[in-house]
Design a protein around this motif. Structure first.
Motif, PDB file in Angstrom:
ATOM      1  N   TYR A 149      58.932 104.127  11.177  1.00 27.12           N
ATOM      2  CA  TYR A 149      58.901 104.972   9.976  1.00 27.12           C
ATOM      3  C   TYR A 149      57.513 105.162   9.379  1.00 27.12           C
ATOM      4  O   TYR A 149      57.372 105.861   8.378  1.00 27.12           O
ATOM      5  CB  TYR A 149      59.872 104.424   8.923  1.00 27.12           C
ATOM      6  CG  TYR A 149      61.304 104.416   9.405  1.00 27.12           C
ATOM      7  CD1 TYR A 149      61.846 103.293  10.033  1.00 27.12           C
ATOM      8  CD2 TYR A 149      62.108 105.546   9.281  1.00 27.12           C
ATOM      9  CE1 TYR A 149      63.140 103.294  10.517  1.00 27.12           C
ATOM     10  CE2 TYR A 149      63.410 105.558   9.752  1.00 27.12           C
ATOM     11  CZ  TYR A 149      63.918 104.431  10.378  1.00 27.12           C
ATOM     12  OH  TYR A 149      65.198 104.437  10.851  1.00 27.12           O
ATOM     13  N   VAL A 150      56.523 104.511   9.923  1.00 27.37           N
ATOM     14  CA  VAL A 150      55.091 104.722   9.625  1.00 27.37           C
ATOM     15  C   VAL A 150      54.645 104.296   8.217  1.00 27.37           C
ATOM     16  O   VAL A 150      53.821 103.414   8.065  1.00 27.37           O
ATOM     17  CB  VAL A 150      54.668 106.200   9.865  1.00 27.37           C
ATOM     18  CG1 VAL A 150      53.161 106.354   9.710  1.00 27.37           C
ATOM     19  CG2 VAL A 150      55.092 106.661  11.236  1.00 27.37           C
ATOM     20  N   GLY A 151      55.179 104.919   7.206  1.00 24.45           N
ATOM     21  CA  GLY A 151      54.755 104.599   5.835  1.00 24.45           C
ATOM     22  C   GLY A 151      55.301 105.632   4.882  1.00 24.45           C
ATOM     23  O   GLY A 151      56.149 106.432   5.249  1.00 24.45           O
ATOM     24  N   GLY A 152      54.833 105.636   3.635  1.00 24.35           N
ATOM     25  CA  GLY A 152      55.152 106.694   2.680  1.00 24.35           C
ATOM     26  C   GLY A 152      56.622 107.102   2.680  1.00 24.35           C
ATOM     27  O   GLY A 152      57.523 106.279   2.504  1.00 24.35           O
ATOM     28  N   ARG A 153      56.852 108.381   2.930  1.00 24.01           N
ATOM     29  CA  ARG A 153      58.209 108.932   2.891  1.00 24.01           C
ATOM     30  C   ARG A 153      59.133 108.302   3.933  1.00 24.01           C
ATOM     31  O   ARG A 153      60.359 108.246   3.740  1.00 24.01           O
ATOM     32  CB  ARG A 153      58.111 110.441   3.122  1.00 24.01           C
ATOM     33  CG  ARG A 153      59.412 111.183   3.084  1.00 24.01           C
ATOM     34  CD  ARG A 153      59.167 112.673   3.141  1.00 24.01           C
ATOM     35  NE  ARG A 153      60.243 113.362   3.825  1.00 24.01           N
ATOM     36  CZ  ARG A 153      60.132 114.568   4.363  1.00 24.01           C
ATOM     37  NH1 ARG A 153      58.990 115.221   4.293  1.00 24.01           N
ATOM     38  NH2 ARG A 153      61.157 115.122   4.957  1.00 24.01           N
ATOM     39  N   PHE A 169      53.094 113.847   7.946  1.00 22.61           N
ATOM     40  CA  PHE A 169      51.995 113.877   6.979  1.00 22.61           C
ATOM     41  C   PHE A 169      52.382 113.094   5.730  1.00 22.61           C
ATOM     42  O   PHE A 169      51.566 112.391   5.151  1.00 22.61           O
ATOM     43  CB  PHE A 169      51.642 115.316   6.585  1.00 22.61           C
ATOM     44  CG  PHE A 169      50.740 116.004   7.572  1.00 22.61           C
ATOM     45  CD1 PHE A 169      51.217 117.032   8.368  1.00 22.61           C
ATOM     46  CD2 PHE A 169      49.420 115.621   7.708  1.00 22.61           C
ATOM     47  CE1 PHE A 169      50.393 117.669   9.282  1.00 22.61           C
ATOM     48  CE2 PHE A 169      48.592 116.255   8.635  1.00 22.61           C
ATOM     49  CZ  PHE A 169      49.085 117.277   9.417  1.00 22.61           C
ATOM     50  N   ASP A 170      53.643 113.252   5.307  1.00 25.83           N
ATOM     51  CA  ASP A 170      54.116 112.507   4.129  1.00 25.83           C
ATOM     52  C   ASP A 170      54.205 111.023   4.409  1.00 25.83           C
ATOM     53  O   ASP A 170      54.037 110.197   3.519  1.00 25.83           O
ATOM     54  CB  ASP A 170      55.495 113.029   3.687  1.00 25.83           C
ATOM     55  CG  ASP A 170      55.408 114.322   2.908  1.00 25.83           C
ATOM     56  OD1 ASP A 170      56.426 115.050   2.865  1.00 25.83           O
ATOM     57  OD2 ASP A 170      54.336 114.604   2.339  1.00 25.83           O
ATOM     58  N   ALA A 171      54.499 110.670   5.657  1.00 22.40           N
ATOM     59  CA  ALA A 171      54.573 109.248   6.010  1.00 22.40           C
ATOM     60  C   ALA A 171      53.172 108.635   6.075  1.00 22.40           C
ATOM     61  O   ALA A 171      52.977 107.462   5.768  1.00 22.40           O
ATOM     62  CB  ALA A 171      55.285 109.073   7.354  1.00 22.40           C
ATOM     63  N   LEU A 172      52.200 109.457   6.465  1.00 18.51           N
ATOM     64  CA  LEU A 172      50.821 108.986   6.546  1.00 18.51           C
ATOM     65  C   LEU A 172      50.070 109.124   5.230  1.00 18.51           C
ATOM     66  O   LEU A 172      48.924 108.719   5.111  1.00 18.51           O
ATOM     67  CB  LEU A 172      50.055 109.749   7.631  1.00 18.51           C
ATOM     68  CG  LEU A 172      50.371 109.343   9.061  1.00 18.51           C
ATOM     69  CD1 LEU A 172      49.700 110.293  10.039  1.00 18.51           C
ATOM     70  CD2 LEU A 172      49.912 107.917   9.337  1.00 18.51           C
ATOM     71  N   GLY A 173      50.724 109.738   4.243  1.00 23.06           N
ATOM     72  CA  GLY A 173      50.128 109.819   2.912  1.00 23.06           C
ATOM     73  C   GLY A 173      48.904 110.710   2.808  1.00 23.06           C
ATOM     74  O   GLY A 173      48.041 110.484   1.969  1.00 23.06           O
ATOM     75  N   ILE A 174      48.813 111.723   3.667  1.00 25.96           N
ATOM     76  CA  ILE A 174      47.678 112.627   3.570  1.00 25.96           C
ATOM     77  C   ILE A 174      48.147 113.994   3.076  1.00 25.96           C
ATOM     78  O   ILE A 174      49.236 114.434   3.386  1.00 25.96           O
ATOM     79  CB  ILE A 174      46.897 112.733   4.889  1.00 25.96           C
ATOM     80  CG1 ILE A 174      47.823 112.955   6.083  1.00 25.96           C
ATOM     81  CG2 ILE A 174      46.069 111.484   5.099  1.00 25.96           C
ATOM     82  CD1 ILE A 174      47.083 112.919   7.414  1.00 25.96           C
TER      83      ILE A 174
END
Lengths: 650, 186
Positions: free
Chosen positions: A37-41, A507-512
């Protein structure tokens, strides 16, 4: 899988706070969370699936509110400061989330955390102080009832540090206005879907943070190299210069020219007052004062504006952003830019989503004009189009739930259900969330955003409008037909939307920030940027990722969001709701004659479900879920779908 | 970097054996264009710490972004501005240091801390009239801008609004100019 031991990027900890008991715990990261799930969202959506369901009251004790930054937060990867805030929405009853800029997300990383998970309800108003790896709840009785700006000052005085970063709710959140926002660093709003309302229901007034922890980098030389490449990708990009000068404000003039600028509550797609409120007017009128950026952003589109004379003298506000200018401007038939800036500041201070708020204002004006609502029912306020004094009064009514404001604070879907008299024909929403961005009768590439989005109305899930740049044979290869990128035809749109949604989600998971990373003027630039950020992710974290990782992660996150919604009862019938205003052909302007019909949407949805691997009712199939390692989700969904096919009320 | 002691450096410097040009980082904002000002992105802090320490930590950066107080009340305006060593003539920090742990880089003219020699007494921090030398919160060693050795300064390279500029200035018999610093006064 076990605990993830972070070597770079991630801090490795989520702060879990139980507001009912005052208990706090540092949660280690689950390896699966990081790899899948990477991060963020990605983390907020998975956690919502795991923790919250149909029996959860969004404003009750079992509700959770989660904020997650990302592996890139706190690094010089451009525009990496974003944070994702999520909860079950008190406005829509389904998945709710908001992605926000500012500085808080990065500072949370320096404080030693990847995210905050809030549970329970505090018996007294409190605020959460996260100070360099240590967290505590402090009394907030003296802050309750105050606006965001004042509370920001008071918190800084209380800890004796003007450089802390804050996340604050205003009176709107305290009063449980269903579209209250969490204001990040005073000017950036986690606005949509009522995440601020959830924070208010928990009696949590604010969160503040600072720290001096290192963000480790596994391969510093390679990472630095990629950081510089990322920065150079912006140079010479015309989108960059434009964004710096005007931010999203420039879209006002752009959309008016195209004919899809929401005006007079969607009666028109052009506004005769556009010249007085467009981005050039802000600059020429001397209102635009300073470039201003979110954390680590080299695009600095946020800006800062002020009004120095006249009725609204003393107004200082970040932005303004497109949604606020459109919302307080053309949507309400108002061409007074100074008033727009003033209302923007009010909304920031009260802590309210300006999109949902301005829909309420425009609805009042529309209903008043049609004789559907009397002046009496509007608390004696003369809600004529463009009446700025009336707008000011109504904003206060809604914030403090006075008179009709109490009804409007419930969101327009609930308000019109209560009012009856076919007032629901005047509202423009998707799954209970008031619509954003342009008029959706414009073309097939844009019109469908709110329908396929997993949080209802939205302009940041599909992000399809720049597709005409793609080479035709590539379009055919990716989407099955060249016509996929033709805005006038429905062919291939399902595949195209899925392709976009999957990539944008990561992009939302990577917070950029998608404003630059995604909304490129050239399609091939986006692929360059995806490549650079994937390589940077590896250099930062040490995690090897392949070319499929980006879209697969996005696909997985999107599917779990859809699964969440299906568990809440969402099916095809909900995806087919098209606002009456959009079904009615546009009467004037360049878009004259255009409409978004249920037939079009029906065709699209079937196409989209096939592209997504979902069944005819829009429920993710077992095969699809298992291909994404979501077999457990498939089991749960099977159970739920067999049990009920109806919508469980919020 | 030079291995000279403080006295040796100063002697070399005063006899003119050091370059006649020195480099400073100057802060230049446009009066006319709102976008040519410090926008508070903090990228300079991040690039500086990553370059010097191989980790990212703005609190360990040798350039710090400060913020003015809000004018006109809580909702009023503020602006951000960079703070970093101005490579001054008097070198207050060097003068205050009890253990002579500074050396001069002949290529740039910058006086730099020798980390192994620093005893964390913080006298240099107190001595600098502008607050432009800091204690690294992790190592407790004094840190200040060293112009990135003789390479292109990272903050100058990354600043998106081109506010930070590397400027070469002539040194006239030991007189080192104090460059303009601080944000626009509005």
């Amino acid at each position: 899988m076990g605990v993830y031991s972070a070597k770079g990027g991630y801090s490795g900890r989520i702060l879990e706070v139980n507001l009912s008991t005052g208990g706090m715990e540092d949660l280690p990261l689950d390896e699966r969370l990081v790899r899948d799930y990477v991060g963020g969202r990605g983390w907020t959506s998975r956690t919502l699936w795991d923790e919250v369901g149909p029996e959860t009251d969004p404003l009750g004790e079992d509700a959770i509110l989660m904020m997650v930054n990302s592996p890139f937060a706190g690094t010089p990867i451009p525009m990496s400061g974003r944070m994702h805030v999520a909860a079950k929405s008190p406005l829509s009853g389904i998945l709710g989330d908001s992605n926000v800029g500012g500085h808080f997300g990065a500072y949370l990383k320096f404080a030693g955390y990847d995210g905050i998970l809030l549970r329970g309800i505090s018996p007294e108003p409190v605020w959460l102080w996260i100070d360099n790896g240590r967290a505590e709840l402090r009394p907030a009785g003296h802050l309750w009832g105050k606006g965001v700006y004042e509370v920001d000052e008071l918190l800084k005085q209380e800890v004796g540090d003007p450089y802390i970063k804050t996340a604050i709710i205003g009176q709107a959140g305290e009063n449980l206005v269903r579209y209250a926002a969490i204001m990040i660093d005073r000017g950036a709003a986690a606005g949509r879907t009522g995440v601020g309302t959830v924070m208010g229901s928990k009696q949590l007034k604010a969160i503040a943070t600072r720290g001096n922890q290192d963000v480790k980098v596994v391969d510093p030389k390679r990472f630095f190299d990629l950081v510089q490449r990322a920065h150079h990708l912006a140079d010479g990009d015309p989108q960059t210069t434009d964004g710096r000068m005007h931010g999203t404000h420039r879209l006002v003039g752009l959309f008016d020219g195209v004919g899809d600028l929401p005006s007079y509550n969607y009666r028109q797609g052009t506004f005769e007052g556009t010249e007085k409120i467009r981005a050039e007017a802000l600059r020429e009128g001397g209102y635009l004062k300073r470039g201003r950026a979110c954390y680590a952003c080299n695009y600095y589109c946020h800006r800062s504006s002020s009004v120095e004379s006249g009725q609204y003298k003393g107004t200082w506000v970040g932005g303004p952003e497109f949604e606020n200018v459109k919302g307080f401007g053309s949507l309400c038939g108002n061409d007074d830019l100074e008033a727009i800036l003033h209302f923007n500041m009010m909304a920031n201070d009260y802590g309210m989503d300006t999109i949902s708020l301005t829909h309420s204002l425009a609805f009042c004006m529309d209903a008043y004009d049609l004789g559907m609502l009397s002046k009496d029912e509007l608390d004696g306020i003369d809600m004529g189009w463009g009446n700025t004094d009336a707008m000011e009064a109504m904003i206060k009514q809604i914030t403090f739930r006075e008179g009709i404001g109490d009804l409007l604070a419930e969101g327009l879907l609930r308000a019109t259900a209560e009012l009856g008299r076919n007032s629901d024909e005047l509202i423009v929403h998707f799954k209970g969330i008031e619509d954003s961005s342009t008029d959706k009768r414009n073309d097939m590439l844009i019109g469908l955003w709110g329908l396929t989005s997993t949080r209802g109305a939205d302009h940041l899930r599909a992000c399809t409008s720049h597709f005409p740049n793609i080479p035709l044979d590539l379009a055919e290869e990716l989407f099955g037909t060249k016509q996929a990128i033709n805005p006038r035809r429905i062919d291939g749109k399902g595949a195209l939307i899925k392709y976009n949604e999957d990539r944008v989600t990561t992009f939302d998971a990577l917070g950029i920030c998608k404003f630059w990373w995604w909304w490129s003027s050239r399609w091939e630039n986006v692929n360059d940027r995806i490549r650079v950020s994937a390589e940077a992710y590896t250099a930062l974290t040490g995690l090897e990722v392949d070319s499929e990782w980006w879209e697969e992660s996005g696909d997985r996150i999107y599917n779990i969001e859809r699964a969440f919604n299906c568990r809440e009862g969402i099916r095809k019938k909900d995806d087919l709701h098209v606002p009456k205003k959009f079904q009615t052909p546009m009467e004037t302007g360049p878009m004259k004659g255009k409409a978004l019909t249920v037939e079009i949407v029906d065709t699209l949805m079937s196409d989209y479900y096939v592209a997504r691997g979902w069944d005819e009712d829009g429920v993710p199939s077992r095969a699809k879920l298992e291909s994404l390692d979501l077999g457990d989700v498939a089991d749960e969904l099977k159970r739920v779908v067999e049990k009920t096919n109806g919508r469980v009320p919020a | 970097m030079s291995e000279l002691t403080f006295e040796e450096s100063h002697e070399v410097y005063n006899t003119g054996e050091v370059a006649q040009l020195m480099k400073i980082i100057s802060i230049e904002e446009s009066e006319f264009l709102p976008e040519d000002v410090c926008v508070g992105c903090n990228l300079c802090e991040l690039a500086c710490s990553l370059f010097h320490d191989d980790v990212v930590n703005p609190r360990r950066s040798r350039i710090q972004i400060h913020r003015t107080a809000h004018t006109g009340g809580a909702s009023g305006n503020y602006w951000d501005y960079p703070v970093l060593c101005r490579q001054c003539e008097h070198v207050y920090c060097v003068e205050a240091c009890p253990v002579d742990c500074f050396t001069v880089n002949p290529a740039t003219g910058s006086f730099d801390v020798i980390p192994e020699e620093c005893i964390s007494c913080t006298l240099c921090v107190e001595a600098c009239p502008w607050g432009e030398i800091f204690m690294d919160p992790q190592t407790n060693i004094a840190i200040k801008c060293d112009l990135c050795g003789d390479e292109e300064p990272q903050c100058v390279e990354i600043c998106p609004s081109d506010v930070l500029k590397l400027v070469e200035v002539a040194v006239d018999e030991g007189f080192r100019p104090v460059p303009a610093q601080g944000g626009m006064a509005y």
